[in-house]
Design a protein around this motif. Structure first.
Motif, PDB file in Angstrom:
ATOM      1  N   UNK B  81       0.908  -1.014  -0.064  1.00 38.39           N
ATOM      2  CA  UNK B  81       0.141  -0.109   0.099  1.00 38.39           C
ATOM      3  C   UNK B  81       1.033   1.243  -0.241  1.00 38.39           C
ATOM      4  N   UNK B  82       0.067   2.435  -0.632  1.00 37.29           N
ATOM      5  CA  UNK B  82       1.102   3.633  -0.999  1.00 37.29           C
ATOM      6  C   UNK B  82       0.394   4.464  -0.753  1.00 37.29           C
ATOM      7  N   UNK B  83       0.702   5.738   0.038  1.00 39.80           N
ATOM      8  CA  UNK B  83      -0.307   6.540   0.561  1.00 39.80           C
ATOM      9  C   UNK B  83      -0.946   7.606  -1.235  1.00 39.80           C
ATOM     10  N   UNK B  84      -0.511   7.203  -1.881  1.00 39.13           N
ATOM     11  CA  UNK B  84      -1.797   7.338  -2.652  1.00 39.13           C
ATOM     12  C   UNK B  84      -3.073   6.632  -2.809  1.00 39.13           C
ATOM     13  N   UNK B  85      -2.884   5.541  -2.570  1.00 39.85           N
ATOM     14  CA  UNK B  85      -3.251   4.823  -2.264  1.00 39.85           C
ATOM     15  C   UNK B  85      -4.754   4.668  -1.224  1.00 39.85           C
ATOM     16  N   UNK B  86      -4.794   5.928  -0.747  1.00 40.54           N
ATOM     17  CA  UNK B  86      -5.708   6.382   0.292  1.00 40.54           C
ATOM     18  C   UNK B  86      -7.405   6.626  -0.527  1.00 40.54           C
ATOM     19  N   UNK B  87      -7.685   5.957  -0.089  1.00 37.69           N
ATOM     20  CA  UNK B  87      -9.402   6.538  -1.078  1.00 37.69           C
ATOM     21  C   UNK B  87     -10.465   5.471  -0.472  1.00 37.69           C
ATOM     22  N   UNK B  88     -11.522   5.645  -0.914  1.00 37.15           N
ATOM     23  CA  UNK B  88     -12.693   5.229  -0.915  1.00 37.15           C
ATOM     24  C   UNK B  88     -12.800   4.116  -2.058  1.00 37.15           C
ATOM     25  N   UNK B  89     -13.346   2.838  -1.777  1.00 34.89           N
ATOM     26  CA  UNK B  89     -13.028   1.634  -2.986  1.00 34.89           C
ATOM     27  C   UNK B  89     -14.854   1.136  -2.566  1.00 34.89           C
ATOM     28  N   UNK B  90     -15.137   1.211  -3.953  1.00 36.64           N
ATOM     29  CA  UNK B  90     -16.965   0.792  -4.458  1.00 36.64           C
ATOM     30  C   UNK B  90     -16.586  -0.490  -5.234  1.00 36.64           C
ATOM     31  N   UNK B  91     -17.219  -1.513  -4.817  1.00 36.87           N
ATOM     32  CA  UNK B  91     -17.795  -2.861  -5.061  1.00 36.87           C
ATOM     33  C   UNK B  91     -18.985  -2.453  -6.404  1.00 36.87           C
ATOM     34  N   UNK B  92     -19.329  -2.892  -7.305  1.00 34.05           N
ATOM     35  CA  UNK B  92     -20.236  -2.853  -8.079  1.00 34.05           C
ATOM     36  C   UNK B  92     -20.056  -4.452  -8.386  1.00 34.05           C
ATOM     37  N   UNK B  93     -22.203  -4.647  -9.200  1.00 30.84           N
ATOM     38  CA  UNK B  93     -22.008  -6.013  -9.398  1.00 30.84           C
ATOM     39  C   UNK B  93     -22.980  -5.467 -11.023  1.00 30.84           C
ATOM     40  N   UNK B  94     -22.991  -6.336 -12.249  1.00 31.58           N
ATOM     41  CA  UNK B  94     -23.955  -5.995 -12.949  1.00 31.58           C
ATOM     42  C   UNK B  94     -24.664  -6.952 -12.781  1.00 31.58           C
ATOM     43  N   UNK B  95     -26.648  -6.440 -12.970  1.00 31.73           N
ATOM     44  CA  UNK B  95     -27.364  -7.854 -12.801  1.00 31.73           C
ATOM     45  C   UNK B  95     -28.198  -8.261 -13.593  1.00 31.73           C
ATOM     46  N   UNK B  96     -28.488  -7.085 -14.960  1.00 31.73           N
ATOM     47  CA  UNK B  96     -29.022  -7.681 -16.115  1.00 31.73           C
ATOM     48  C   UNK B  96     -27.406  -7.834 -17.149  1.00 31.73           C
ATOM     49  N   UNK B  97     -28.206  -8.970 -17.811  1.00 34.11           N
ATOM     50  CA  UNK B  97     -26.805  -9.487 -17.941  1.00 34.11           C
ATOM     51  C   UNK B  97     -27.044  -8.577 -19.719  1.00 34.11           C
ATOM     52  N   UNK B  98     -26.130  -8.440 -20.675  1.00 36.02           N
ATOM     53  CA  UNK B  98     -25.945  -7.451 -21.507  1.00 36.02           C
ATOM     54  C   UNK B  98     -25.983  -5.540 -21.885  1.00 36.02           C
ATOM     55  N   UNK B  99     -26.066  -5.454 -20.459  1.00 33.47           N
ATOM     56  CA  UNK B  99     -26.706  -4.323 -20.102  1.00 33.47           C
ATOM     57  C   UNK B  99     -25.553  -2.516 -19.876  1.00 33.47           C
ATOM     58  N   UNK B 100     -24.635  -4.131 -18.646  1.00 30.54           N
ATOM     59  CA  UNK B 100     -23.230  -3.242 -17.893  1.00 30.54           C
ATOM     60  C   UNK B 100     -24.094  -2.505 -17.166  1.00 30.54           C
ATOM     61  N   UNK B 101     -26.095  -2.352 -16.121  1.00 35.04           N
ATOM     62  CA  UNK B 101     -26.409  -1.577 -15.384  1.00 35.04           C
ATOM     63  C   UNK B 101     -25.738  -1.839 -14.104  1.00 35.04           C
TER      64      UNK B 101
END
Lengths: 108, 113
Positions: B81-101
């Motif tokens: 880890x470096x200080x430049x990696x201080x951040x808020x990290x979000x995970x996401x999922x796509x629930x609808x195939x083919x849309x990237x929603x």
């Protein structure tokens, strides 16, 4: 990559007022979404709207894909609408661009 | 509620230490993503996955690695880890195939001192 510009950057409203947020993007996209990030940092999915118009209660959105812009309308604003509104586009699964957001403050 | 959890929710670590963040989904969605958000900006894609053991780089992948050995879990590792990696990290999922929603998890606030 695709550029996304949101306007205005900041908006202050009195409760009950209406507002329009704009998102311009520089190229064709597969997906466009509007999100609300509340003061606690949670990202809430408002609309998936690559084209056309959708409405959900006091909020509605329109995307004109051929002219590469999207609009988010908030009517009768409430203090709970405060936060940052992000527009984001995807040209593929690994090709996403978020705008820098519009910070909305609704005063009672 | 898209059934996404992230752990830990907050972490403080020292420069040079390895850190692993976990994203867990309760449904069998194929696509999962890791983003970072820095103050005053929108999110930027780090890595994404389109299936078990299938991952690819995003816009800001340097200094990060990912693994997906089960459909429901997507791990993000900062090797040193470096200080430049201080951040808020979000995970996401796509629930609808083919849309990237995409639907986002609650986020992990990481501070590297």
């Amino acid at each position: 990559g695709i550029q996304v510009e949101q306007s205005p950057p900041d908006l202050i409203l009195q409760e009950g007022a209406n507002s329009t947020l704009r998102c311009n993007f520089s190229d064709s996209v597969n997906n466009l979404q509007w999100f609300h990030q509340n003061p606690w940092g949670q990202l809430i999915n408002l609309f998936y709207i690559p084209s056309g118009t959708k409405q959900n209660g006091r909020l509605s959105a329109t995307t004109v894909a051929t002219e590469r812009y999207s609009l988010l309308y908030i009517s009768s604003s409430q203090t709970t609408d405060s936060g940052v509104y992000f527009c984001a586009v995807w040209a593929g699964a690994g090709k996403s661009t978020f705008g820098d957001g519009t910070t909305l403050t609704v005063k009672p | 509620d898209a059934g996404i959890t992230q752990s830990p929710r907050h972490k403080v670590t020292e420069t040079g230490t390895p850190v692993t963040l976990r994203c867990h989904q309760t449904e069998n969605h194929r696509y999962m993503y890791w983003y970072r958000q820095d103050p005053g900006h929108g999110l930027r894609l780090i890595h994404y996955s389109y299936g078990v053991k299938d991952t690819d780089k995003g816009e800001v992948s340097d200094g990060y690695s990912v693994s997906r050995s089960k459909t429901e879990d997507f791990l993000l590792t900062l090797e040193s880890a470096t200080s430049s990696q201080t951040s808020v990290y979000f995970c996401a999922i796509s629930t609808t195939p083919g849309t990237y929603e995409q639907y986002f998890g609650p986020g992990t606030r990481l501070t590297v001192t």
